[in-house]
Design an enzyme around this catalytic site. Sequence first.
Site, PDB file in Angstrom:
ATOM      1  N   THR A   1      -7.969  17.416  -2.730  1.00  0.00           N
ATOM      2  CA  THR A   1      -7.292  16.586  -3.724  1.00  0.00           C
ATOM      3  C   THR A   1      -8.197  16.414  -4.933  1.00  0.00           C
ATOM      4  OG1 THR A   1      -5.967  15.409  -2.083  1.00  0.00           O
ATOM      5  CG2 THR A   1      -6.336  14.297  -4.178  1.00  0.00           C
TER       6      THR A   1
ATOM      7  N   TYR B   1       0.824  -1.204   0.000  1.00  0.00           N
ATOM      8  CA  TYR B   1       0.000   0.000   0.000  1.00  0.00           C
ATOM      9  C   TYR B   1       0.859   1.255   0.000  1.00  0.00           C
ATOM     10  CZ  TYR B   1      -3.323   3.570   1.417  1.00  0.00           C
ATOM     11  OH  TYR B   1      -4.077   4.725   1.466  1.00  0.00           O
TER      12      TYR B   1
ATOM     13  N   ASP C   1       4.838  18.257  -4.412  1.00  0.00           N
ATOM     14  CA  ASP C   1       5.356  17.035  -3.812  1.00  0.00           C
ATOM     15  C   ASP C   1       5.684  16.046  -4.914  1.00  0.00           C
ATOM     16  OD1 ASP C   1       3.076  15.594  -4.604  1.00  0.00           O
ATOM     17  OD2 ASP C   1       2.183  15.576  -2.619  1.00  0.00           O
ATOM     18  N   GLY C   2       6.365  14.960  -4.500  1.00  0.00           N
ATOM     19  CA  GLY C   2       6.726  13.930  -5.467  1.00  0.00           C
ATOM     20  C   GLY C   2       8.220  13.831  -5.668  1.00  0.00           C
TER      21      GLY C   2
ATOM     22  N   HIS D   1       0.242  12.561  -7.154  1.00  0.00           N
ATOM     23  CA  HIS D   1      -0.292  11.602  -6.182  1.00  0.00           C
ATOM     24  C   HIS D   1       0.734  10.511  -5.854  1.00  0.00           C
ATOM     25  CE1 HIS D   1      -4.462  11.035  -4.503  1.00  0.00           C
ATOM     26  NE2 HIS D   1      -3.909   9.919  -4.058  1.00  0.00           N
TER      27      HIS D   1
ATOM     28  N   SER E   1      -4.779  13.466   6.515  1.00  0.00           N
ATOM     29  CA  SER E   1      -5.551  12.841   5.444  1.00  0.00           C
ATOM     30  C   SER E   1      -7.013  12.744   5.846  1.00  0.00           C
ATOM     31  CB  SER E   1      -5.006  11.440   5.144  1.00  0.00           C
ATOM     32  OG  SER E   1      -5.883  10.736   4.276  1.00  0.00           O
TER      33      SER E   1
ATOM     34  N   TYR F   1     -11.138  14.856   0.190  1.00  0.00           N
ATOM     35  CA  TYR F   1     -11.651  14.265  -1.041  1.00  0.00           C
ATOM     36  C   TYR F   1     -13.099  14.709  -1.202  1.00  0.00           C
ATOM     37  CZ  TYR F   1      -7.685  11.070  -1.580  1.00  0.00           C
ATOM     38  OH  TYR F   1      -6.436  10.537  -1.766  1.00  0.00           O
TER      39      TYR F   1
ATOM     40  N   LYS G   1      -4.920  20.290  -4.632  1.00  0.00           N
ATOM     41  CA  LYS G   1      -3.765  19.396  -4.722  1.00  0.00           C
ATOM     42  C   LYS G   1      -3.958  18.416  -5.879  1.00  0.00           C
ATOM     43  CE  LYS G   1      -0.932  16.255  -1.917  1.00  0.00           C
ATOM     44  NZ  LYS G   1      -0.892  15.088  -2.821  1.00  0.00           N
TER      45      LYS G   1
END
Length: 369
Positions: free
Chosen positions: A166, A36, A296-297, A265, A117, A140, A241
């Site tokens: 998001t 995950y 990010d990423g 993501h 989150s 979300y 995002k």
Amino acid sequence: MTTILPPLTAIPAEIVAVQDYVPYAYERMSAQAWAYFSGGAADEQLMRRNEAGAPYRIWPRVLNDLSHASTQLQLLGQTYAYPLFLAPVAYQKLAHTQGELASALAAAAMQTPFIISMQASQTIEAIAHHAPGPQWLQWYWQPDTQATERLLQRAVAAGIQAIVLTVDAPVNGIRNTEQRAQFALPEPVAAVNLKDMHIPVPPVVGAGQSPLFGTGYLATRPTWHEVAQFIKHSPLPVLLKGILHPLDAQQAVEIGAAGVIISNHGGRVLDASPTAWEVLPLIVQAVDRRIPILMDGGIRRGTDIFVALALGAQAVLIGRPYVYALAAAGAAGVAHVLHILRTELEVAMALAGCAQLADINKANLMPLG
């Protein structure tokens, strides 16, 4: 992976960089939890391209006055110690028994904003009470307007400073690593803040599985109009995002977003997407300083933070690095990762002759090729 080891009680001396936590995390997660957190979409090429970094070198400068050096950041009317946030990561109890409580405690100790989150495995209230530090809430889209309003009220009451909507995952990506591991949430891990929401269940997509089109699910997904109304009526500033296209960044400005977060993501949605490094300069040009840009990423070093700031981002987010540290050593590991990155950023700034974040710009970079 057969025996799951307990979390470390002390940080080993050989952990000196963010990526050093990875093998320790691997030994302390179940196979499903590892799939995950570490897996991505399809062949996971985008994950690897994220971590390859930006095609730039930092160009050192010498003999500049560094006597008043600082990493302090002004963002959305708040002052932050340095330009690093903990990204929203769901179900952190999969990594550690305390889950988000440990991550938030470390973030508060290190003066780092923690983005909770929406699918956290601890309640907003418990996180805010356990770790009174700067916190945002990731969101979300929920078609249940009454439940949405209740959750927004809870966020305000808990002292949340901003909402991070998001927008890049109207459906889940096809995550083959999770499919191969037959990932499923174990008891009692759950999205505890969504218990009273009626949430449409997305169809399971993948080879030989349910089709997506024709199910009616996509009709519940928001458009720019619905998001504009959400922003207009939100009691908190809303950042979007998952922005990767300059036209979407312009649209975000036009509908009143408080900022945009460039993100793919974590490579978990569409494997063929560009990296944040590739699109950051284009989005900076499109936004033209009208709202803040975060990204990010692939942030794994303080030098990555420096390059992102030089390309025009105001701050960066990290996800997997702190989750691996959480799995390995709990709150102490997360705090250690933040300390490592802050130290590396300060060293990079000093060697590039930059005393303040405002001094960092494209002149500090040498393009490769």
